[in-house]
Design a protein around this motif. Structure first.
Motif, short mmCIF file in Angstrom:
data_model
loop_
_atom_site.label_atom_id
_atom_site.label_comp_id
_atom_site.label_asym_id
_atom_site.label_seq_id
_atom_site.Cartn_x
_atom_site.Cartn_y
_atom_site.Cartn_z
N UNK A 137 70.21 13.13 10.18
CA UNK A 137 70.90 14.42 10.07
C UNK A 137 69.94 15.57 9.80
N UNK A 138 69.07 15.44 8.82
CA UNK A 138 68.17 16.54 8.47
C UNK A 138 67.26 16.92 9.63
N UNK A 139 66.74 15.92 10.30
CA UNK A 139 65.87 16.19 11.46
C UNK A 139 66.66 16.84 12.58
N UNK A 140 67.88 16.37 12.79
CA UNK A 140 68.72 16.94 13.85
C UNK A 140 68.96 18.42 13.59
N UNK A 141 69.29 18.78 12.36
CA UNK A 141 69.54 20.18 12.02
C UNK A 141 68.27 21.01 12.22
N UNK A 142 67.13 20.46 11.83
CA UNK A 142 65.86 21.18 11.99
C UNK A 142 65.60 21.48 13.47
N UNK A 143 65.82 20.49 14.34
CA UNK A 143 65.59 20.70 15.77
C UNK A 143 66.63 21.66 16.36
N UNK A 144 67.87 21.60 15.87
CA UNK A 144 68.88 22.54 16.35
C UNK A 144 68.52 23.98 15.98
N UNK A 168 78.91 16.83 11.36
CA UNK A 168 80.01 17.56 10.74
C UNK A 168 80.11 17.21 9.26
N UNK A 169 80.26 18.23 8.45
CA UNK A 169 80.36 18.03 7.02
C UNK A 169 79.03 18.17 6.29
N UNK A 170 77.93 18.10 7.01
CA UNK A 170 76.62 18.30 6.39
C UNK A 170 76.45 19.79 6.08
N UNK A 171 76.11 20.15 4.85
CA UNK A 171 76.01 21.57 4.48
C UNK A 171 75.04 22.38 5.34
N UNK A 172 73.88 21.83 5.65
CA UNK A 172 72.92 22.57 6.47
C UNK A 172 73.47 22.78 7.88
N UNK A 173 74.14 21.77 8.43
CA UNK A 173 74.74 21.91 9.75
C UNK A 173 75.87 22.93 9.72
#
Length: 182
Positions: A137-144, A168-173
């Motif tokens: 998740x964290x890496x995905x958000x970083x790349x997004x 979905x539901x991840x605060x950074x996302x």
């Protein structure tokens, strides 16, 4: 063979692509099946903007070592640079399956500077997609975040893309999606 390959790497680190290429070719004269030297020679062609030659060499290197995440990622990247997003995405998926940390490894000298921003955005978008599907998740958000800043996509498009459902539901996302401008 290994000595010539290491000399090529040293020249490449010094941004001397001509001598780097010469050393990699010498390494291959001694051992034509050296997938690392083939991969390294491909990076020289890539940095010189000779994408077709680079793609062919990456394909050859990957056929010699189908379990190399780095070579699969390099081939995926050269395909992305050529706007072959679907093919590149499949290789990114394969690379990530072989090594979950492949995208985090250093990529080498003067790498992304010559790549047009749209292709860099695509590369980050597809990395995000595969990281999301792998539960990273964290890496995905970083790349997004990078894909958005490079203009490849928007928060609204990401929100509508089912391949990011795991985020979905991840605060950074959720913060990223809340910044909708579309």
């Amino acid at each position: 063979s290994d000595v010539w390959d290491k000399m090529g790497i040293a020249y490449q680190m010094l941004s001397d692509l001509k001598d780097a290429g010469r050393c990699y070719k010498q390494s291959l004269r001694l051992n034509p099946a050296n997938e690392l030297a083939i991969n390294n020679l491909a990076t020289v062609f890539e940095l010189q903007g000779q994408y077709g030659k680079a793609e062919g060499l990456y394909r050859r290197a990957l056929s010699l070592d189908p379990t190399s995440a780095k070579i699969a990622m390099n081939l995926g990247t050269i395909l992305m640079i050529q706007s072959k997003y679907s093919q590149g995405s499949e290789l990114y998926k394969r690379a990530l399956a072989l090594d979950p940390h492949v995208f985090e490894q250093p990529v080498g000298p003067v790498y992304e500077s010559g790549i047009p921003i749209e292709q860099r955005g695509a590369m980050n978008f597809y990395k995000a997609r595969h990281c999301a599907q792998a539960g990273m998740v964290d890496r995905a958000v970083k790349y997004l975040q990078k894909a958005i800043s490079e203009g490849f996509t928007t928060p609204g498009k990401i929100a509508r893309d089912s391949s990011f459902a795991a985020l979905h539901g991840n605060p950074a996302y959720e913060h990223l999606i809340a910044q909708r401008g579309d």
